[in-house]
Design an enzyme around this catalytic site. Structure first.
Site, mmCIF file in Angstrom:
data_model
loop_
_atom_site.group_PDB
_atom_site.id
_atom_site.type_symbol
_atom_site.label_atom_id
_atom_site.label_comp_id
_atom_site.label_asym_id
_atom_site.label_seq_id
_atom_site.Cartn_x
_atom_site.Cartn_y
_atom_site.Cartn_z
ATOM 1 N N LEU A 57 0.816 -1.223 0.000
ATOM 2 C CA LEU A 57 0.000 0.000 0.000
ATOM 3 C C LEU A 57 0.843 1.263 0.000
ATOM 4 C CD1 LEU A 57 -2.775 -1.045 2.561
ATOM 5 C CD2 LEU A 57 -2.926 -1.013 0.074
ATOM 6 N N HIS A 122 -2.166 -0.845 23.585
ATOM 7 C CA HIS A 122 -2.712 -2.202 23.499
ATOM 8 C C HIS A 122 -3.894 -2.323 24.453
ATOM 9 C CE1 HIS A 122 1.294 -2.990 21.678
ATOM 10 N NE2 HIS A 122 0.519 -3.643 20.840
ATOM 11 N N ASP A 152 -9.827 -5.394 23.119
ATOM 12 C CA ASP A 152 -9.563 -5.938 21.776
ATOM 13 C C ASP A 152 -10.809 -6.591 21.179
ATOM 14 O OD1 ASP A 152 -6.970 -5.166 21.797
ATOM 15 O OD2 ASP A 152 -6.082 -7.157 21.924
HETATM 16 C C1 LIG Z 1 -1.046 -11.921 19.931
HETATM 17 C C2 LIG Z 1 -0.334 -10.597 19.838
HETATM 18 C C3 LIG Z 1 -1.380 -9.544 19.717
HETATM 19 C C4 LIG Z 1 -1.679 -9.043 21.031
HETATM 20 C C5 LIG Z 1 -2.821 -8.093 20.936
HETATM 21 C C6 LIG Z 1 -2.606 -6.941 21.766
HETATM 22 C C7 LIG Z 1 -2.764 -7.254 23.244
HETATM 23 C C8 LIG Z 1 -3.561 -5.838 21.381
HETATM 24 O O1 LIG Z 1 -4.004 -5.108 22.188
HETATM 25 S S1 LIG Z 1 -3.954 -5.613 19.712
HETATM 26 C C9 LIG Z 1 -4.630 -4.017 19.618
HETATM 27 C C10 LIG Z 1 -3.590 -3.061 19.236
HETATM 28 N N1 LIG Z 1 -4.110 -1.752 18.978
HETATM 29 C C11 LIG Z 1 -4.773 -1.458 17.871
HETATM 30 O O2 LIG Z 1 -5.013 -2.266 17.003
HETATM 31 C C12 LIG Z 1 -5.264 -0.026 17.783
HETATM 32 C C13 LIG Z 1 -5.065 0.610 16.423
HETATM 33 N N2 LIG Z 1 -3.743 0.410 15.936
HETATM 34 C C14 LIG Z 1 -2.665 1.010 16.432
HETATM 35 O O3 LIG Z 1 -2.701 1.803 17.355
HETATM 36 C C15 LIG Z 1 -1.341 0.626 15.797
HETATM 37 O O4 LIG Z 1 -1.592 -0.037 14.597
HETATM 38 C C16 LIG Z 1 -0.449 -0.236 16.714
HETATM 39 C C17 LIG Z 1 -0.033 0.549 17.946
HETATM 40 C C18 LIG Z 1 -1.166 -1.513 17.153
HETATM 41 C C19 LIG Z 1 0.790 -0.653 15.920
HETATM 42 O O5 LIG Z 1 1.505 0.498 15.574
HETATM 43 P P1 LIG Z 1 2.428 0.489 14.297
HETATM 44 O O6 LIG Z 1 3.331 1.666 14.400
HETATM 45 O O7 LIG Z 1 3.071 -0.829 14.139
HETATM 46 O O8 LIG Z 1 1.362 0.588 13.121
HETATM 47 P P2 LIG Z 1 0.517 1.841 12.564
HETATM 48 O O9 LIG Z 1 0.997 3.116 13.144
HETATM 49 O O10 LIG Z 1 -0.925 1.551 12.726
HETATM 50 O O11 LIG Z 1 0.907 1.869 11.038
HETATM 51 C C20 LIG Z 1 0.921 0.746 10.229
HETATM 52 C C21 LIG Z 1 2.030 0.934 9.231
HETATM 53 O O12 LIG Z 1 2.047 -0.194 8.382
HETATM 54 C C22 LIG Z 1 1.858 0.245 7.038
HETATM 55 N N3 LIG Z 1 1.096 -0.760 6.323
HETATM 56 C C23 LIG Z 1 0.000 -1.440 6.735
HETATM 57 N N4 LIG Z 1 -0.398 -2.302 5.779
HETATM 58 C C24 LIG Z 1 0.460 -2.170 4.769
HETATM 59 C C25 LIG Z 1 0.581 -2.789 3.505
HETATM 60 N N5 LIG Z 1 -0.279 -3.717 3.090
HETATM 61 N N6 LIG Z 1 1.586 -2.385 2.702
HETATM 62 C C26 LIG Z 1 2.482 -1.436 3.098
HETATM 63 N N7 LIG Z 1 2.411 -0.842 4.299
HETATM 64 C C27 LIG Z 1 1.424 -1.197 5.107
HETATM 65 C C28 LIG Z 1 1.124 1.548 7.157
HETATM 66 O O13 LIG Z 1 1.271 2.316 6.022
HETATM 67 C C29 LIG Z 1 1.842 2.159 8.356
HETATM 68 O O14 LIG Z 1 3.084 2.654 7.961
HETATM 69 P P3 LIG Z 1 3.738 3.955 8.648
HETATM 70 O O15 LIG Z 1 4.051 3.576 10.066
HETATM 71 O O16 LIG Z 1 4.988 4.245 7.857
HETATM 72 O O17 LIG Z 1 2.729 5.051 8.571
HETATM 73 C C30 LIG Z 1 0.659 -10.506 18.606
HETATM 74 C C31 LIG Z 1 1.466 -9.175 18.778
HETATM 75 C C32 LIG Z 1 2.786 -9.433 18.037
HETATM 76 C C33 LIG Z 1 2.555 -10.770 17.355
HETATM 77 C C34 LIG Z 1 3.797 -11.541 16.950
HETATM 78 C C35 LIG Z 1 4.701 -10.676 16.033
HETATM 79 O O18 LIG Z 1 3.925 -10.102 14.964
HETATM 80 C C36 LIG Z 1 5.899 -11.504 15.497
HETATM 81 C C37 LIG Z 1 5.493 -12.813 14.850
HETATM 82 C C38 LIG Z 1 4.869 -12.534 13.479
HETATM 83 C C39 LIG Z 1 4.491 -13.798 12.804
HETATM 84 O O19 LIG Z 1 3.938 -13.479 11.550
HETATM 85 C C40 LIG Z 1 3.474 -14.592 13.696
HETATM 86 C C41 LIG Z 1 4.100 -14.901 15.024
HETATM 87 C C42 LIG Z 1 4.576 -13.654 15.759
HETATM 88 C C43 LIG Z 1 5.396 -14.129 16.957
HETATM 89 C C44 LIG Z 1 3.354 -12.833 16.248
HETATM 90 C C45 LIG Z 1 2.469 -13.641 17.217
HETATM 91 C C46 LIG Z 1 1.251 -12.845 17.734
HETATM 92 O O20 LIG Z 1 0.375 -12.578 16.706
HETATM 93 C C47 LIG Z 1 1.715 -11.536 18.357
HETATM 94 C C48 LIG Z 1 2.462 -11.872 19.634
#
Ligand SMILES: C[C@H](CCC[C@H](C)C(=O)SCCNC(=O)CCNC(=O)[C@H](O)C(C)(C)COP(=O)(O)OP(=O)(O)OC[C@H]1O[C@@H](n2cnc3c(N)ncnc32)[C@H](O)[C@@H]1OP(=O)(O)O)[C@H]1CC[C@H]2[C@@H]3[C@H](O)C[C@@H]4C[C@H](O)CC[C@]4(C)[C@H]3C[C@H](O)[C@]12C
Length: 382
Positions: A57, A122, A152
């Site tokens: 994206l 989170h 969540d």
């Molecule tokens: C199980 C774990 C999950 C725990 C849940 C936790 C307790 C929660 O509370 S989830 C709720 C979080 N909050 C929100 O969702 C609120 C809204 N969102 C946000 O506030 C933010 O997104 C954020 C704080 C959550 C994250 O911030 P971040 O800076 O990372 O992101 P954003 O600012 O939103 O920007 C996104 C950027 O990404 C770009 N983007 C998006 N899509 C695309 C795309 N298609 N192409 C290009 N770019 C894209 C977008 O443009 C933004 O870019 P910029 O920043 O430049 O603007 C799990 C938690 C971690 C997991 C593990 C981890 O992921 C590693 C492994 C991964 C593997 O794949 C699977 C195993 C993992 C171990 C994995 C395991 C679990 O899932 C986790 C532990």
């Protein structure tokens, strides 16, 4: 199914948005998850029934693909913090211009406005900000978040799904889409409305962990059994409390009164000692079929085989043998039919979905060779 014919684009997120997408998919919507490029594994464990498209994206051509997918979709779910979509040129103004019927669902922690809108966070932070966390936890202990369930999922994914269904319903009359601003702080607080509205009932007058429903009362507690398991007791009303005392084989004339706050610690001690004298199975046998409001505390491994849950088919087994809850609630004519073959591989449906949206083979190949999209050629499982 209730949502058959509804097309949803879900931008991949951590936990709340995937849950929202799974609910819509379980009830019949076609959900396409948009994953990032170069991601070998997905963090989405709530992906059953979804398709996966890999799209960069950050490249204008990738953003253009998403815009085109949105033209023929009903719902977009975006889980990024405020401003991210606008930076990509994919904010509501841009997207709704081309499809005014679209429901643009934004699912964030702090919402789209206010001084925290752009802050990371989170579940625990959102529950803290909702006021609920201050009430959760045992006496003399720090507040304790109930896993990441409240913000969540209850206040986030579920509330967002409700917003989407409401907006879809309203669209039938107006023909117009709208923007949904789901703040998990507000969603969690809303789920907790009872706590605000019940303050005058005196339910929360005492400090945390000393009230009737927050582990203060002996008749609303869990107790360890002789085999190291637990029973849950929720015998609030006097007639049910009486059944509890009867089942425990205690003499009520020798016990303090149920509602004598100062005697609750002593009553808890007696119940603790009593429950420790039999196994969970023995207590279940005693209390099953009574109105004592006493049930076993089942582990995730045990729930599906408990007779009551088995009789209702409350849990499902997928093709991989994984057990999970059946979608709720049960609709009598159009129940959910969750996909049992599991979730998609990352990029499994990129070329299929793009072709469905009018992209030619050449266009798809070009997008692929320039790294805007990724296609996973492994055999489709959907
Ligand atoms: C199980 C774990 C999950 C725990 C849940 C936790 C307790 C929660 O509370 S989830 C709720 C979080 N909050 C929100 O969702 C609120 C809204 N969102 C946000 O506030 C933010 O997104 C954020 C704080 C959550 C994250 O911030 P971040 O800076 O990372 O992101 P954003 O600012 O939103 O920007 C996104 C950027 O990404 C770009 N983007 C998006 N899509 C695309 C795309 N298609 N192409 C290009 N770019 C894209 C977008 O443009 C933004 O870019 P910029 O920043 O430049 O603007 C799990 C938690 C971690 C997991 C593990 C981890 O992921 C590693 C492994 C991964 C593997 O794949 C699977 C195993 C993992 C171990 C994995 C395991 C679990 O899932 C986790 C532990």
């Amino acid at each position: 199914m209730a949502l058959a014919g509804i097309r949803v684009i879900e931008l991949a997120g951590l936990a709340p948005a995937p849950f929202c997408g799974m609910i819509l998919s379980d009830f019949g919507a076609k959900v396409i998850r948009v994953d990032r490029t170069k991601a070998s594994m997905t963090a989405d464990v709530q992906s059953r029934g979804k398709q996966s498209v890999v799209l960069d994206l950050k490249k204008p051509e990738g953003a253009a693909v998403l815009k085109r997918l949105c033209v023929e979709s009903d719902v977009l779910i975006e889980p990024f913090r405020n401003g991210v979509m606008e930076k990509l040129g994919l904010g509501p103004n841009e997207i709704l211009k081309d499809n005014p019927r679209l429901i643009y669902a934004r699912l964030t922690g702090f919402g789209q406005s206010g001084s925290y809108a752009k802050a990371a966070g989170h579940d625990i932070n959102y529950v803290a900000m909702s006021g609920l966390l201050s009430m959760l936890g045992r006496h003399n202990e720090n507040p304790y978040a109930p896993l990441n369930l409240l913000a969540d999922f209850a206040g986030g994914g579920l509330i967002c799904a409700m917003g989407i269904v409401l907006a879809l319903l309203e669209r039938v009359k107006s023909g117009q889409g709208q923007v949904i601003d789901t703040s998990m702080v507000e969603g969690a607080a809303y789920v907790g409305s009872f706590l605000w509205k019940s303050q005058n009932l005196g339910l929360w007058n005492r400090s945390r962990g000393e009230n009737m429903l927050d582990s203060g009362a002996p008749f609303y507690e869990t107790y360890k059994t002789a085999d190291g398991k637990y029973m849950a007791v929720g015998a609030i009303e006097p007639q049910f409390y009486e059944e509890l005392i009867k089942g425990l084989d205690l003499d009520s004339s020798q016990l303090p009164l149920q509602m004598s706050f100062s005697d609750w610690p002593e009553l808890k001690r007696i119940f603790t000692e009593t429950f420790a004298s039999k196994t969970q199975a023995e207590w279940s046998k005693i209390f099953d079929g009574t109105d004592a409001c006493v049930t076993p505390v089942l582990s995730l491994d045990e729930v599906s085989s408990h007779p009551h849950n088995r009789e209702r088919g409350s849990f499902i087994v997928d093709a991989q043998g994984e057990i999970s809850p059946r979608p709720a609630p049960l609709l009598s004519r159009t129940p959910a039919m969750p996909c049992l073959s599991g979730g998609p591989l990352i990029g499994e449906h990129t070329d299929l979905v793009l072709a469905e949206h009018g992209y030619s083979k050449d266009e798809i190949a070009k997008l692929q060779s320039s790294g805007i999209i990724e296609c996973n050629k492994t055999k489709s499982r959907l």
